[in-house]
Write a protein that holds these residues in place. Structure first.
Motif, PDB file in Angstrom:
ATOM      1  N   ALA A  59       4.706  -3.803  -8.251  1.00 18.51           N
ATOM      2  CA  ALA A  59       4.541  -2.426  -8.276  1.00 18.51           C
ATOM      3  C   ALA A  59       3.170  -1.945  -7.138  1.00 18.51           C
ATOM      4  CB  ALA A  59       3.921  -2.155  -9.538  1.00 18.51           C
TER       5      ALA A  59
ATOM      6  N   LYS B  48       4.818  -1.882  -3.629  1.00 20.17           N
ATOM      7  CA  LYS B  48       5.883  -0.774  -3.495  1.00 20.17           C
ATOM      8  C   LYS B  48       5.087   0.519  -3.326  1.00 20.17           C
ATOM      9  CE  LYS B  48      10.175  -2.099  -5.617  1.00 20.17           C
ATOM     10  NZ  LYS B  48      11.295  -1.927  -6.908  1.00 20.17           N
ATOM     11  N   THR B  49       3.848   0.616  -3.847  1.00 18.23           N
ATOM     12  CA  THR B  49       2.992   1.732  -3.833  1.00 18.23           C
ATOM     13  C   THR B  49       2.039   1.752  -2.543  1.00 18.23           C
ATOM     14  OG1 THR B  49       1.521   0.880  -5.691  1.00 18.23           O
ATOM     15  CG2 THR B  49       3.344   2.497  -6.181  1.00 18.23           C
TER      16      THR B  49
ATOM     17  N   TYR C   7      -4.558   8.041  -7.736  1.00 12.73           N
ATOM     18  CA  TYR C   7      -3.257   8.225  -7.021  1.00 12.73           C
ATOM     19  C   TYR C   7      -2.536   7.085  -7.136  1.00 12.73           C
ATOM     20  CZ  TYR C   7      -0.711   8.038  -2.520  1.00 12.73           C
ATOM     21  OH  TYR C   7       0.312   7.942  -1.701  1.00 12.73           O
ATOM     22  N   ARG C   8      -2.913   5.626  -7.201  1.00 12.35           N
ATOM     23  CA  ARG C   8      -2.157   4.625  -7.513  1.00 12.35           C
ATOM     24  C   ARG C   8      -1.218   4.610  -8.869  1.00 12.35           C
ATOM     25  NH1 ARG C   8      -0.838   0.651  -3.883  1.00 12.35           N
ATOM     26  NH2 ARG C   8      -2.897   0.628  -3.343  1.00 12.35           N
ATOM     27  N   TRP C   9      -2.066   5.027  -9.677  1.00  8.29           N
ATOM     28  CA  TRP C   9      -1.277   5.136 -11.121  1.00  8.29           C
ATOM     29  C   TRP C   9      -0.216   6.201 -11.197  1.00  8.29           C
ATOM     30  CZ3 TRP C   9      -3.855   1.285 -11.061  1.00  8.29           C
ATOM     31  CH2 TRP C   9      -5.373   1.075 -11.373  1.00  8.29           C
TER      32      TRP C   9
ATOM     33  N   MET D  82       1.595   6.991  -8.304  1.00  8.45           N
ATOM     34  CA  MET D  82       2.416   6.531  -7.704  1.00  8.45           C
ATOM     35  C   MET D  82       3.316   5.358  -8.415  1.00  8.45           C
ATOM     36  SD  MET D  82       2.793   7.774  -4.473  1.00  8.45           S
ATOM     37  CE  MET D  82       3.546   6.462  -3.446  1.00  8.45           C
ATOM     38  N   ILE D  83       2.690   4.575  -9.250  1.00 14.30           N
ATOM     39  CA  ILE D  83       3.274   3.698 -10.055  1.00 14.30           C
ATOM     40  C   ILE D  83       4.266   4.194 -11.251  1.00 14.30           C
ATOM     41  CG2 ILE D  83       2.932   1.552 -11.647  1.00 14.30           C
ATOM     42  CD1 ILE D  83       0.699   0.778  -9.948  1.00 14.30           C
TER      43      ILE D  83
ATOM     44  N   SER E 102       5.608   7.203 -10.951  1.00 14.48           N
ATOM     45  CA  SER E 102       6.788   7.522 -10.430  1.00 14.48           C
ATOM     46  C   SER E 102       7.724   6.673 -10.209  1.00 14.48           C
ATOM     47  CB  SER E 102       6.185   8.449  -9.078  1.00 14.48           C
ATOM     48  OG  SER E 102       6.166   7.470  -8.093  1.00 14.48           O
ATOM     49  N   LEU E 103       7.497   5.255 -10.198  1.00 15.55           N
ATOM     50  CA  LEU E 103       8.410   4.254 -10.341  1.00 15.55           C
ATOM     51  C   LEU E 103       8.724   3.440 -11.362  1.00 15.55           C
ATOM     52  CD1 LEU E 103       7.512   3.017  -6.838  1.00 15.55           C
ATOM     53  CD2 LEU E 103       9.107   4.533  -7.232  1.00 15.55           C
TER      54      LEU E 103
END
Length: 298
Positions: A173, A176-177, A190-192, A194-195, A197-198
């Motif tokens: 994870a 990928k981000t 921002y990281r949370w 992005m994660i 969203s996947l």
């Protein structure tokens, strides 16, 4: 005995020499015993590096070191540490915070039980002062417990509900981000997003970390920048228009107060659910007073 998956813990310091031992002691005390430790310092003017070195020698604890001679910022040093990760799970923690002994054990157990659709897990946390005394709760994290994963995903766009020191991510994870962004103060948020969203995000309703609340105040300029970045992220991730009312209201208030930055102006123009009259006024530099009159009579 079943071999446990390797967990990488990255400890980052900048002027946190007074707290490093407590942080490292908490890592050594983990009931989960397959840990890769990476210690990093971004050219602290205090004795952080020496404290790291002394503790590692005294405890004969293996660690990869990333010590900067020149200050480069958190994102840069973290991106260097990403290249050193060998674990299948990753935790990043500031050197002035520390962990409950069962933090890693319970986080890995939770992720394994939830399955590969879950990219990270976070927990409740204690707030502590400079002397490690426990303070009143800093947030009601348990209010989101048992929340539907899709509802949580949407509500995360509304505000950051995750304490970074409590998080354990799957390496997949994290990879990928992408790299850490050096243009954001709220890079963790921002990281949370992005994660999220996947993957889904899991939660453990237990206080498994200790978050240091220092007495020094955040400057008003830094607070304004954080607020601006959070609004930018809401614009970026609100792909359904669920938060259009809130976003348009915040942009309008900044515009009327002559506080809307060029950056937010450009981001708002790209927002699919922007208020058209407001976007028009911003684009053509209509004065806030005239905009108010137009709204009153049209």
């Amino acid at each position: 005995m079943e071999k446990r998956d390797l967990v990488t813990i990255i400890v980052c310091s900048y002027n946190q020499g007074s707290y490093i031992r407590e942080c490292l002691d908490s890592i050594k005390a983990q009931t989960y015993n397959n840990i890769q430790l990476i210690v990093a310092d971004d050219a602290s003017p205090d004795n952080s590096v020496q404290v790291f070195e002394d503790w590692l020698n005294e405890n004969d604890y293996p660690a990869i070191k990333n010590f900067h001679q020149k200050n480069t910022g958190l994102a840069t040093i973290l991106n260097e540490c990403l290249e050193l990760i060998k674990g299948e799970y990753v935790k990043v923690i500031a050197a002035d915070d520390f962990l409950h002994p069962e933090a890693i054990e319970k986080c890995i157990g939770k992720l394994k039980s939830m399955g590969e659709n879950y990219g990270m897990v976070y927990t409740d946390t204690y707030g502590i002062d400079d002397h490690s005394n426990i303070l009143k709760d800093i947030a009601d994290y348990n209010g989101m417990y048992n929340e539907d994963p899709e509802i949580f995903r949407q509500n995360l766009i509304k505000n950051n509900r995750i304490a970074a020191l409590t998080v354990v991510m799957r390496k997949e994870a994290l990879t990928k981000t992408g790299a850490y962004r050096n243009d954001l103060l709220v890079e963790d948020y921002y990281r949370w997003l992005m994660i999220s969203s996947l993957y889904h995000i899991a939660y453990i309703p237990e206080k498994l970390a200790y978050y240091r609340l220092h007495s020094s105040n955040i400057s008003s300029a830094k607070t304004e920048r954080i607020d601006e970045e959070c609004l930018y992220l809401q614009i970026m991730f609100d792909t359904t228009g669920q938060f259009r009312k809130n976003i348009n209201y915040k942009i309008e208030q900044l515009y009327l107060g002559n506080k809307l930055s060029k950056f937010l102006q450009s981001q708002f123009q790209q927002y699919s659910y922007k208020k058209k009259r407001l976007a028009w006024a911003i684009q053509y530099n209509i004065s806030p007073g005239l905009y108010t009159l137009i709204n009153r009579y049209l």
